[in-house]
Design an enzyme around this catalytic site. Structure first.
Site, PDB file in Angstrom:
ATOM      1  N   GLU A 173       0.825  -1.221   0.000  1.00  0.00           N
ATOM      2  CA  GLU A 173       0.000   0.000   0.000  1.00  0.00           C
ATOM      3  C   GLU A 173       0.858   1.269   0.000  1.00  0.00           C
ATOM      4  O   GLU A 173       0.696   2.154   0.846  1.00  0.00           O
ATOM      5  CB  GLU A 173      -0.977  -0.022   1.186  1.00  0.00           C
ATOM      6  CG  GLU A 173      -1.954  -1.157   1.092  1.00  0.00           C
ATOM      7  CD  GLU A 173      -3.086  -1.117   2.115  1.00  0.00           C
ATOM      8  OE1 GLU A 173      -3.066  -0.287   3.034  1.00  0.00           O
ATOM      9  OE2 GLU A 173      -4.022  -1.943   1.965  1.00  0.00           O
ATOM     10  N   TYR A 242     -11.510  -3.495   1.590  1.00  0.00           N
ATOM     11  CA  TYR A 242     -12.306  -4.038   2.694  1.00  0.00           C
ATOM     12  C   TYR A 242     -13.709  -3.465   2.592  1.00  0.00           C
ATOM     13  O   TYR A 242     -13.902  -2.360   2.092  1.00  0.00           O
ATOM     14  CB  TYR A 242     -11.675  -3.656   4.038  1.00  0.00           C
ATOM     15  CG  TYR A 242     -10.322  -4.302   4.264  1.00  0.00           C
ATOM     16  CD1 TYR A 242     -10.231  -5.589   4.773  1.00  0.00           C
ATOM     17  CD2 TYR A 242      -9.144  -3.630   3.943  1.00  0.00           C
ATOM     18  CE1 TYR A 242      -8.993  -6.187   4.983  1.00  0.00           C
ATOM     19  CE2 TYR A 242      -7.905  -4.225   4.145  1.00  0.00           C
ATOM     20  CZ  TYR A 242      -7.834  -5.496   4.659  1.00  0.00           C
ATOM     21  OH  TYR A 242      -6.611  -6.102   4.858  1.00  0.00           O
ATOM     22  N   GLU A 290      -5.464  -8.392  -0.405  1.00  0.00           N
ATOM     23  CA  GLU A 290      -6.145  -8.070   0.862  1.00  0.00           C
ATOM     24  C   GLU A 290      -7.616  -7.840   0.553  1.00  0.00           C
ATOM     25  O   GLU A 290      -7.950  -6.900  -0.180  1.00  0.00           O
ATOM     26  CB  GLU A 290      -5.563  -6.821   1.537  1.00  0.00           C
ATOM     27  CG  GLU A 290      -4.238  -7.063   2.225  1.00  0.00           C
ATOM     28  CD  GLU A 290      -3.788  -5.901   3.101  1.00  0.00           C
ATOM     29  OE1 GLU A 290      -4.655  -5.279   3.755  1.00  0.00           O
ATOM     30  OE2 GLU A 290      -2.576  -5.632   3.112  1.00  0.00           O
ATOM     31  N   GLN A 345      -7.560 -11.121   7.505  1.00  0.00           N
ATOM     32  CA  GLN A 345      -6.374 -11.931   7.618  1.00  0.00           C
ATOM     33  C   GLN A 345      -6.779 -13.346   8.039  1.00  0.00           C
ATOM     34  O   GLN A 345      -7.938 -13.696   7.823  1.00  0.00           O
ATOM     35  CB  GLN A 345      -5.415 -11.277   8.606  1.00  0.00           C
ATOM     36  CG  GLN A 345      -4.953  -9.885   8.099  1.00  0.00           C
ATOM     37  CD  GLN A 345      -3.812  -9.254   8.875  1.00  0.00           C
ATOM     38  OE1 GLN A 345      -3.172  -9.886   9.700  1.00  0.00           O
ATOM     39  NE2 GLN A 345      -3.539  -7.970   8.629  1.00  0.00           N
TER      40      GLN A 345
HETATM   41  O1  AHR Z   1      -4.980  -5.893   7.085  1.00  0.00           O
HETATM   42  C1  AHR Z   1      -4.870  -4.765   7.886  1.00  0.00           C
HETATM   43  C2  AHR Z   1      -4.173  -3.617   7.168  1.00  0.00           C
HETATM   44  O2  AHR Z   1      -5.000  -3.163   6.136  1.00  0.00           O
HETATM   45  C3  AHR Z   1      -2.879  -3.940   6.480  1.00  0.00           C
HETATM   46  O3  AHR Z   1      -1.787  -3.865   7.328  1.00  0.00           O
HETATM   47  C4  AHR Z   1      -2.789  -2.895   5.418  1.00  0.00           C
HETATM   48  O4  AHR Z   1      -2.080  -3.326   4.298  1.00  0.00           O
HETATM   49  C5  AHR Z   1      -4.240  -2.553   5.121  1.00  0.00           C
HETATM   50  O5  AHR Z   1      -4.450  -1.197   5.139  1.00  0.00           O
END
Ligand code: AHR
Length: 500
Positions: A173, A242, A290, A345
């Site tokens: 990122e 996310y 992610e 995760q």
């Molecule tokens: O997964 C949590 C965080 O989310 C990670 O460290 C980062 O890459 C993202 O912003």
């Protein structure tokens, strides 16, 4: 009851699923490593201190590749800290998450844990506070057989054989202002291209992932500029995103995979544009490394500079599991471009697997999102068919024309099995779901129809009640000749396995 029809034909396919689409992610963050995968005092811990109960759960999920060690953490990480004699390892202020890192677990231990979990490491290098030379040295440490400074350091640390780490991420990122050593697209593109050259010259067999943008709202110019620099040097471009439901608008939340779909299509478009202007014959593949639901734990307090405090411990409910099921269908529907993906995760930190510290009871359990992931990981490895669902749609203020039924079909030519995944987004009505298999050879028989349902969208699993939200083979799918009929209950995730 609503009606929905799936249209499918064995001749219309998207492609074969790369198993690495079922990858995950372990970061040095919160209780992911310490008290998650590693807890020497735990009753199930092995001689290296790894929790056996957690390894068993990871194996159930079937996770073939795991990104490590971050995440934001990697942008300040000195990889040497996680190698060699544990008694000599430094404690450091960890700036990404405001804690103290003990380095009891690092590069050496994680590759060993991955082997025990039947998985492989996807290693990220620090391009935040460090640069190409340190990244190259890590490749030499991990993958060079011996006879050089870093490979001999690995051998002296007790690992005669190279780790053979195949996939490497060029930072994390790097467009985010929250990132240590954040960069403009031009700065990052140059550093990533030079790091890529040195790393591949050290080990030409590795594959490299360049950083795309940190989320959909940041994507566009970043991808174009970065790809102009790295296109010839890397194999994949990353996507991160996310999803959440902070305003408790469940109909919109259940449609967030449509946004993921747009994100993937947009990045493919940018990558293909750069391919054209570079007159390249290479296609840039994607690593959605992610993705998950993440919003429940935002703002939760923790003690600054403490060791492994609980951080980002989202407790997932039933509607989150429906969303994860939909997001996975979108990833698989793009399996011609998305070759890798990481559920972010894996343990305790926005994770499908939760643990208690040994002193609190030491239990381990599956969150709601564990189940759609587990089943799709087990039965989603095959050929994705290019299907269409015919059904009613709905609209909210945020999203328009959302089909009530989301569905995906995966054909297993080796076992003559067709697996259909489906979510009914309606919160009020079941859907009579039909499809016809006359274009397929053989007489179809239903193997099982597994359903994940709860009447409370906010229902969760806990250490005390781990089986509150669990799938059951309770569906009514039936075959009449080549015609298949099944009820998709309201707000339900379904898997219909058909023997052809
Ligand atoms: O997964 C949590 C965080 O989310 C990670 O460290 C980062 O890459 C993202 O912003």
């Amino acid at each position: 009851m609503k009606k929905s029809t799936l249209h499918l034909h064995p001749a219309f396919t998207v492609g074969d699923v790369d198993p690495r689409i079922f990858g995950s992610f372990i970061e040095h963050l919160g209780r992911a490593v310490y008290h998650g995968i590693y807890e020497p005092g735990h009753p199930t811990a092995d001689d290296e201190g790894f929790r056996g109960d957690v390894i068993d759960m990871v194996k159930k999920l079937g996770v073939p590749i795991i990104r490590y060690p971050g995440g934001n953490f990697v942008s300040g990480y000195k990889w040497e800290d996680g190698t060699g004699d544990k008694s000599k390892r430094p404690r450091r202020l960890e700036l990404a998450w405001g804690v103290t890192e003990t380095n009891e677990v690092g590069i050496d231990e994680f590759q060993s844990w991955c082997r025990k979990a039947d998985s492989q490491v996807m290693m990220a290098v620090n391009l935040g506070t460090r640069g190409p030379e340190e990244a190259r040295q890590l490749v030499e440490y991990c993958n060079h057989p011996g006879g050089t400074e870093y490979s001999d350091r690995r051998r002296a640390n007790g690992f005669e054989e190279p780790f053979g780490i195949k996939v490497w991420c060029l930072g994390n990122e790097m467009d985010g202002p929250w990132q240590m050593g954040a960069k403009t697209a031009t700065e990052y593109g140059r550093v990533a291209a030079e790091a890529a050259k040195l790393m591949k010259w050290t080990d030409p067999s590795i594959e490299l992932v360049a950083c795309g943008s940190s989320n959909y709202s940041m994507c566009g110019e970043w991808e174009e500029e970065v790809l102009r620099h790295v296109y010839d040097h890397v194999d994949y471009l990353s996507l991160h995103n996310y999803y959440g439901n902070p305003s408790n608008d469940t109909p919109s939340f259940l449609a967030c995979n449509l946004e993921m779909d747009t994100f993937i299509q947009t990045v493919c478009g940018i990558a293909d544009y750069v391919k054209k202007i570079k007159r390249s014959r290479k296609t840039m593949y994607l690593s959605f490394d992610e993705w998950n639901v993440w919003f429940h734990s935002h703002g939760a307090p923790f003690e600054k500079w403490s060791i492994a405090p609980p951080q980002l411990e989202d407790i997932y409910n039933f509607e989150d599991a429906l969303v994860v099921g939909c997001l996975m269908m979108t990833l698989l529907r793009h399996c011609d471009r998305v070759k890798m993906a990481c559920l972010a995760q894996l343990v305790n930190v926005i994770a499908p697997i939760m643990t208690e510290n040994a002193e609190n009871g030491g239990r381990c359990w599956a969150q709601t999102i564990f189940y759609p992931f587990m089943y799709m990981s087990q039965y989603g490895r095959g050929k994705v068919l290019d299907t269409r669902v015919e059904c009613e749609t709905y609209s909210t203020d945020r999203v328009k024309n959302v089909p009530y039924v989301e569905s995906l079909a995966v054909l297993h030519e080796d076992t003559n099995e067709l697996d259909i995944f489906a979510v009914n987004r309606s919160l009020e009505e079941a859907s009579e779901f039909t499809f016809d298999l006359s274009a397929f050879t053989g007489k179809p028989e239903i193997i099982e129809h597994v359903v994940l349902y709860h009447d409370d969208l906010k229902a969760i699993n806990t250490a005390e009640n781990p089986d509150n939200v669990v799938p059951e083979a309770s569906g009514d799918a039936s075959a009449n000749g080549t015609a298949i009929k099944a009820t998709l209950g309201k707000q339900s995730w379904n898997m219909i396995r058909v023997k052809l």
